[in-house]
Scaffold this motif. Structure first.
Motif, PDB file in Angstrom:
ATOM      1  N   PRO A 129      -8.009  -3.311  -8.803  1.00 30.96           N
ATOM      2  CA  PRO A 129      -9.408  -3.777  -8.797  1.00 30.96           C
ATOM      3  C   PRO A 129      -9.861  -4.339  -7.441  1.00 30.96           C
ATOM      4  O   PRO A 129     -11.066  -4.301  -7.140  1.00 30.96           O
ATOM      5  CB  PRO A 129      -9.421  -4.860  -9.886  1.00 30.96           C
ATOM      6  N   ARG A 130      -8.927  -4.820  -6.630  1.00 28.73           N
ATOM      7  CA  ARG A 130      -9.312  -5.442  -5.356  1.00 28.73           C
ATOM      8  C   ARG A 130      -8.577  -4.800  -4.169  1.00 28.73           C
ATOM      9  O   ARG A 130      -8.432  -5.417  -3.119  1.00 28.73           O
ATOM     10  CB  ARG A 130      -9.032  -6.953  -5.412  1.00 28.73           C
ATOM     11  N   ILE A 131      -8.125  -3.581  -4.337  1.00 28.92           N
ATOM     12  CA  ILE A 131      -7.316  -2.952  -3.295  1.00 28.92           C
ATOM     13  C   ILE A 131      -8.085  -2.760  -1.993  1.00 28.92           C
ATOM     14  O   ILE A 131      -7.490  -2.731  -0.904  1.00 28.92           O
ATOM     15  CB  ILE A 131      -6.736  -1.597  -3.784  1.00 28.92           C
ATOM     16  N   CYS A 170      -5.224  -3.893   3.618  1.00 30.47           N
ATOM     17  CA  CYS A 170      -5.205  -2.983   4.760  1.00 30.47           C
ATOM     18  C   CYS A 170      -5.105  -1.530   4.303  1.00 30.47           C
ATOM     19  O   CYS A 170      -4.779  -1.252   3.143  1.00 30.47           O
ATOM     20  CB  CYS A 170      -4.039  -3.328   5.693  1.00 30.47           C
ATOM     21  N   SER A 171      -5.368  -0.622   5.209  1.00 27.34           N
ATOM     22  CA  SER A 171      -5.352   0.807   4.867  1.00 27.34           C
ATOM     23  C   SER A 171      -3.973   1.257   4.407  1.00 27.34           C
ATOM     24  O   SER A 171      -3.844   2.123   3.532  1.00 27.34           O
ATOM     25  CB  SER A 171      -5.808   1.642   6.063  1.00 27.34           C
ATOM     26  N   ASP A 172      -2.923   0.677   4.985  1.00 21.91           N
ATOM     27  CA  ASP A 172      -1.564   1.033   4.560  1.00 21.91           C
ATOM     28  C   ASP A 172      -1.349   0.677   3.096  1.00 21.91           C
ATOM     29  O   ASP A 172      -0.785   1.465   2.324  1.00 21.91           O
ATOM     30  CB  ASP A 172      -0.529   0.314   5.426  1.00 21.91           C
ATOM     31  N   ARG A 198       5.808  -1.501  -2.315  1.00 29.07           N
ATOM     32  CA  ARG A 198       5.840  -1.811  -0.898  1.00 29.07           C
ATOM     33  C   ARG A 198       4.634  -2.630  -0.450  1.00 29.07           C
ATOM     34  O   ARG A 198       4.621  -3.154   0.662  1.00 29.07           O
ATOM     35  CB  ARG A 198       5.949  -0.527  -0.066  1.00 29.07           C
ATOM     36  N   ILE A 199       3.640  -2.784  -1.283  1.00 27.40           N
ATOM     37  CA  ILE A 199       2.535  -3.698  -0.964  1.00 27.40           C
ATOM     38  C   ILE A 199       3.079  -5.113  -0.801  1.00 27.40           C
ATOM     39  O   ILE A 199       2.631  -5.882   0.054  1.00 27.40           O
ATOM     40  CB  ILE A 199       1.446  -3.652  -2.056  1.00 27.40           C
ATOM     41  N   ARG A 219       0.157 -10.544   3.597  1.00 26.93           N
ATOM     42  CA  ARG A 219       1.099 -11.369   2.836  1.00 26.93           C
ATOM     43  C   ARG A 219       0.479 -12.671   2.323  1.00 26.93           C
ATOM     44  O   ARG A 219       0.995 -13.268   1.365  1.00 26.93           O
ATOM     45  CB  ARG A 219       2.324 -11.685   3.693  1.00 26.93           C
ATOM     46  N   ASP A 220      -0.643 -13.121   2.951  1.00 22.23           N
ATOM     47  CA  ASP A 220      -1.271 -14.361   2.519  1.00 22.23           C
ATOM     48  C   ASP A 220      -2.429 -14.138   1.525  1.00 22.23           C
ATOM     49  O   ASP A 220      -3.087 -15.098   1.112  1.00 22.23           O
ATOM     50  CB  ASP A 220      -1.813 -15.132   3.739  1.00 22.23           C
ATOM     51  N   HIS A 221      -2.669 -12.893   1.154  1.00 23.55           N
ATOM     52  CA  HIS A 221      -3.725 -12.610   0.178  1.00 23.55           C
ATOM     53  C   HIS A 221      -3.355 -13.259  -1.156  1.00 23.55           C
ATOM     54  O   HIS A 221      -2.196 -13.256  -1.576  1.00 23.55           O
ATOM     55  CB  HIS A 221      -3.892 -11.098   0.006  1.00 23.55           C
TER      56      HIS A 221
END
Length: 425
Positions: A186-188, A192-194, A205-206, A213-215
């Motif tokens: 829902p919030r992808i 980042c694009s990766d 791998r996300i 990492r701080d999201h």
């Protein structure tokens, strides 16, 4: 035109290379005690090996490989890691047919990744790794972890943190994968694009993304431990139980993932907690890869391994201010005065070396004072002075540089004299 070293590489000069040799010697000795034997594979392999073995979705394959075409228009790649090549050799040489399983191997050598150079991270780096292929016994997981901890502790490192996790079997990972997709999708677009690409290809791998990492969604992401089936839970419990029995302390981190696609079940990293070591604290990473041998054309042989960068090992040693136990000087330096003495010193130096001693002499036709300074610079334990008078009497003056004493011995006795004195100390 001045030709300089390529960016992201380094010259390891005399005086520094001894540190690499020291660590390699410790690692090889620990492997000997654990009955792991050396394997050497080519520095370059067919590109397809890493696409299949490391994984198309990894940063290594997508962004970091040094790939080129040879004159036969074959796509080749400088090895970015060691496991895929070792498994390829395991399959190609039919080591799965050996009567003693698992096959236990170690390797060391240069690896190549095109990434942004930073402290302790290079585009060409030296890696030491271990692979045990052919057993699904959780005890071998504990053995491999114990092995790497023994290497670090044998070098004197104390400020270490072993972090472990279970990635589960295929069933567990698929269940976790669906939960991750539901969590991030829902919030992808905030990622980042990766990570947007990883959502469909490998959402696990996300969790390993450095940019995001701080999201806030990272902190609330579903834990793999909540999706382990009974078999995977039992396996992980066995591994941790063995580590407890070996008195190896560890931290369980559900968000620990490995950057390569072939891992399942046990995953682990060793971190340095030394003050001033740097923002990137990982020293070593490893884990189990039960499907990799089959993916590369072999039978379904499970495996587990780890790899560490020797450059980061050295950085950890220096952060903990550990004294290097390396050879710090010569056993004997010969000072020769006069043409006849210089001629004779050639054979004397060879005599010392043949006896197993480290020895050197002057090759610049310097005066006595300059030769004595050279002996000091090379930290010679003994300095042997041969002049015309000594040569005429078939003797040489040997100075003990540690004690300040000196003694005359015959030329024939020199090597035995130095060797006996060294052994006495």
């Amino acid at each position: 035109m001045s030709v300089k070293i390529p960016r992201g590489t380094q010259d390891i000069l005399p005086g520094q290379s001894e540190k690499w040799q020291y660590i390699e010697a410790i690692a090889k000795d620990v492997c000997r005690r654990y009955h792991y034997k050396e394997i050497r594979t080519p520095i370059f392999e067919h590109t397809e090996l890493f696409k299949r073995g490391v994984g198309d979705t990894t940063d290594i394959v997508q962004k970091e490989m040094y790939t080129f075409e040879d004159r036969g228009e074959r796509s080749l790649t400088l090895r970015p890691e060691g496991t895929a090549a070792v498994v390829r050799s395991f399959v190609e040489n039919k080591m799965f047919g050996h009567p003693d399983q698992p096959v236990k191997m170690f390797y060391t050598g240069p690896m190549f990744r095109y990434e942004r150079p930073q402290s302790g991270r290079y585009r060409q780096f030296v890696q030491f790794g271990v692979e045990a292929i052919g057993s699904e016994d959780p005890a071998i997981d504990a053995e491999v972890i114990a092995l790497v901890m023994d290497i670090y502790k044998s070098a004197g490192l104390k400020k270490l943190n072993l972090v472990i996790n279970s990635l589960g079997d295929a069933e567990s990972r698929n269940a976790h994968r669906e939960a991750l997709i539901a969590h991030f999708e829902p919030r992808i677009m905030e990622f980042c694009s990766d990570c947007q690409t990883r959502l469909a290809q490998n959402p696990l791998r996300i969790l390993d993304c450095k940019k995001d990492r701080d999201h806030e969604l990272m902190a609330t992401a579903p834990s793999i431990l909540d999706y382990l089936n009974e078999e995977s839970k039992a396996y992980f419990s066995k591994v941790t139980g063995y580590l407890d029995a070996l008195n190896i302390s560890y931290t369980i981190d559900p968000k620990l993932v490995r950057g390569l696609d072939y891992y399942n079940h046990t995953a682990f990293e060793v971190m340095s907690e030394a003050e001033g070591f740097g923002a990137i604290t990982t020293l070593c990473g490893g884990g189990r890869y039960n499907g990799l041998v089959k993916d590369l054309g072999g039978p379904d042989s499970p495996g587990i391994g780890f790899a560490f960068s020797i450059e980061r090992f050295i950085a950890a040693m220096e952060a903990e201010r550990i004294e290097w136990q390396v050879d710090k000087g010569l056993d004997c330096y010969i000072v020769a005065l006069g043409e006849e003495a210089k001629d004779r010193s050639v054979a004397l130096v060879h005599q010392l070396r043949t006896a197993g001693l480290s020895a050197d002499r002057d090759y610049q036709d310097r005066k006595m004072k300059a030769q004595l300074k050279a002996s000091d610079r090379q930290n010679a334990r003994f300095t042997a002075i041969l002049g015309e008078d000594e040569l005429a009497e078939n003797r040489i003056t040997v100075k003990d540089m540690a004690e300040g004493s000196q003694e005359n011995v015959t030329l024939q006795e020199l090597a035995n004299y130095v060797k006996t004195k060294l052994e006495a100390n």
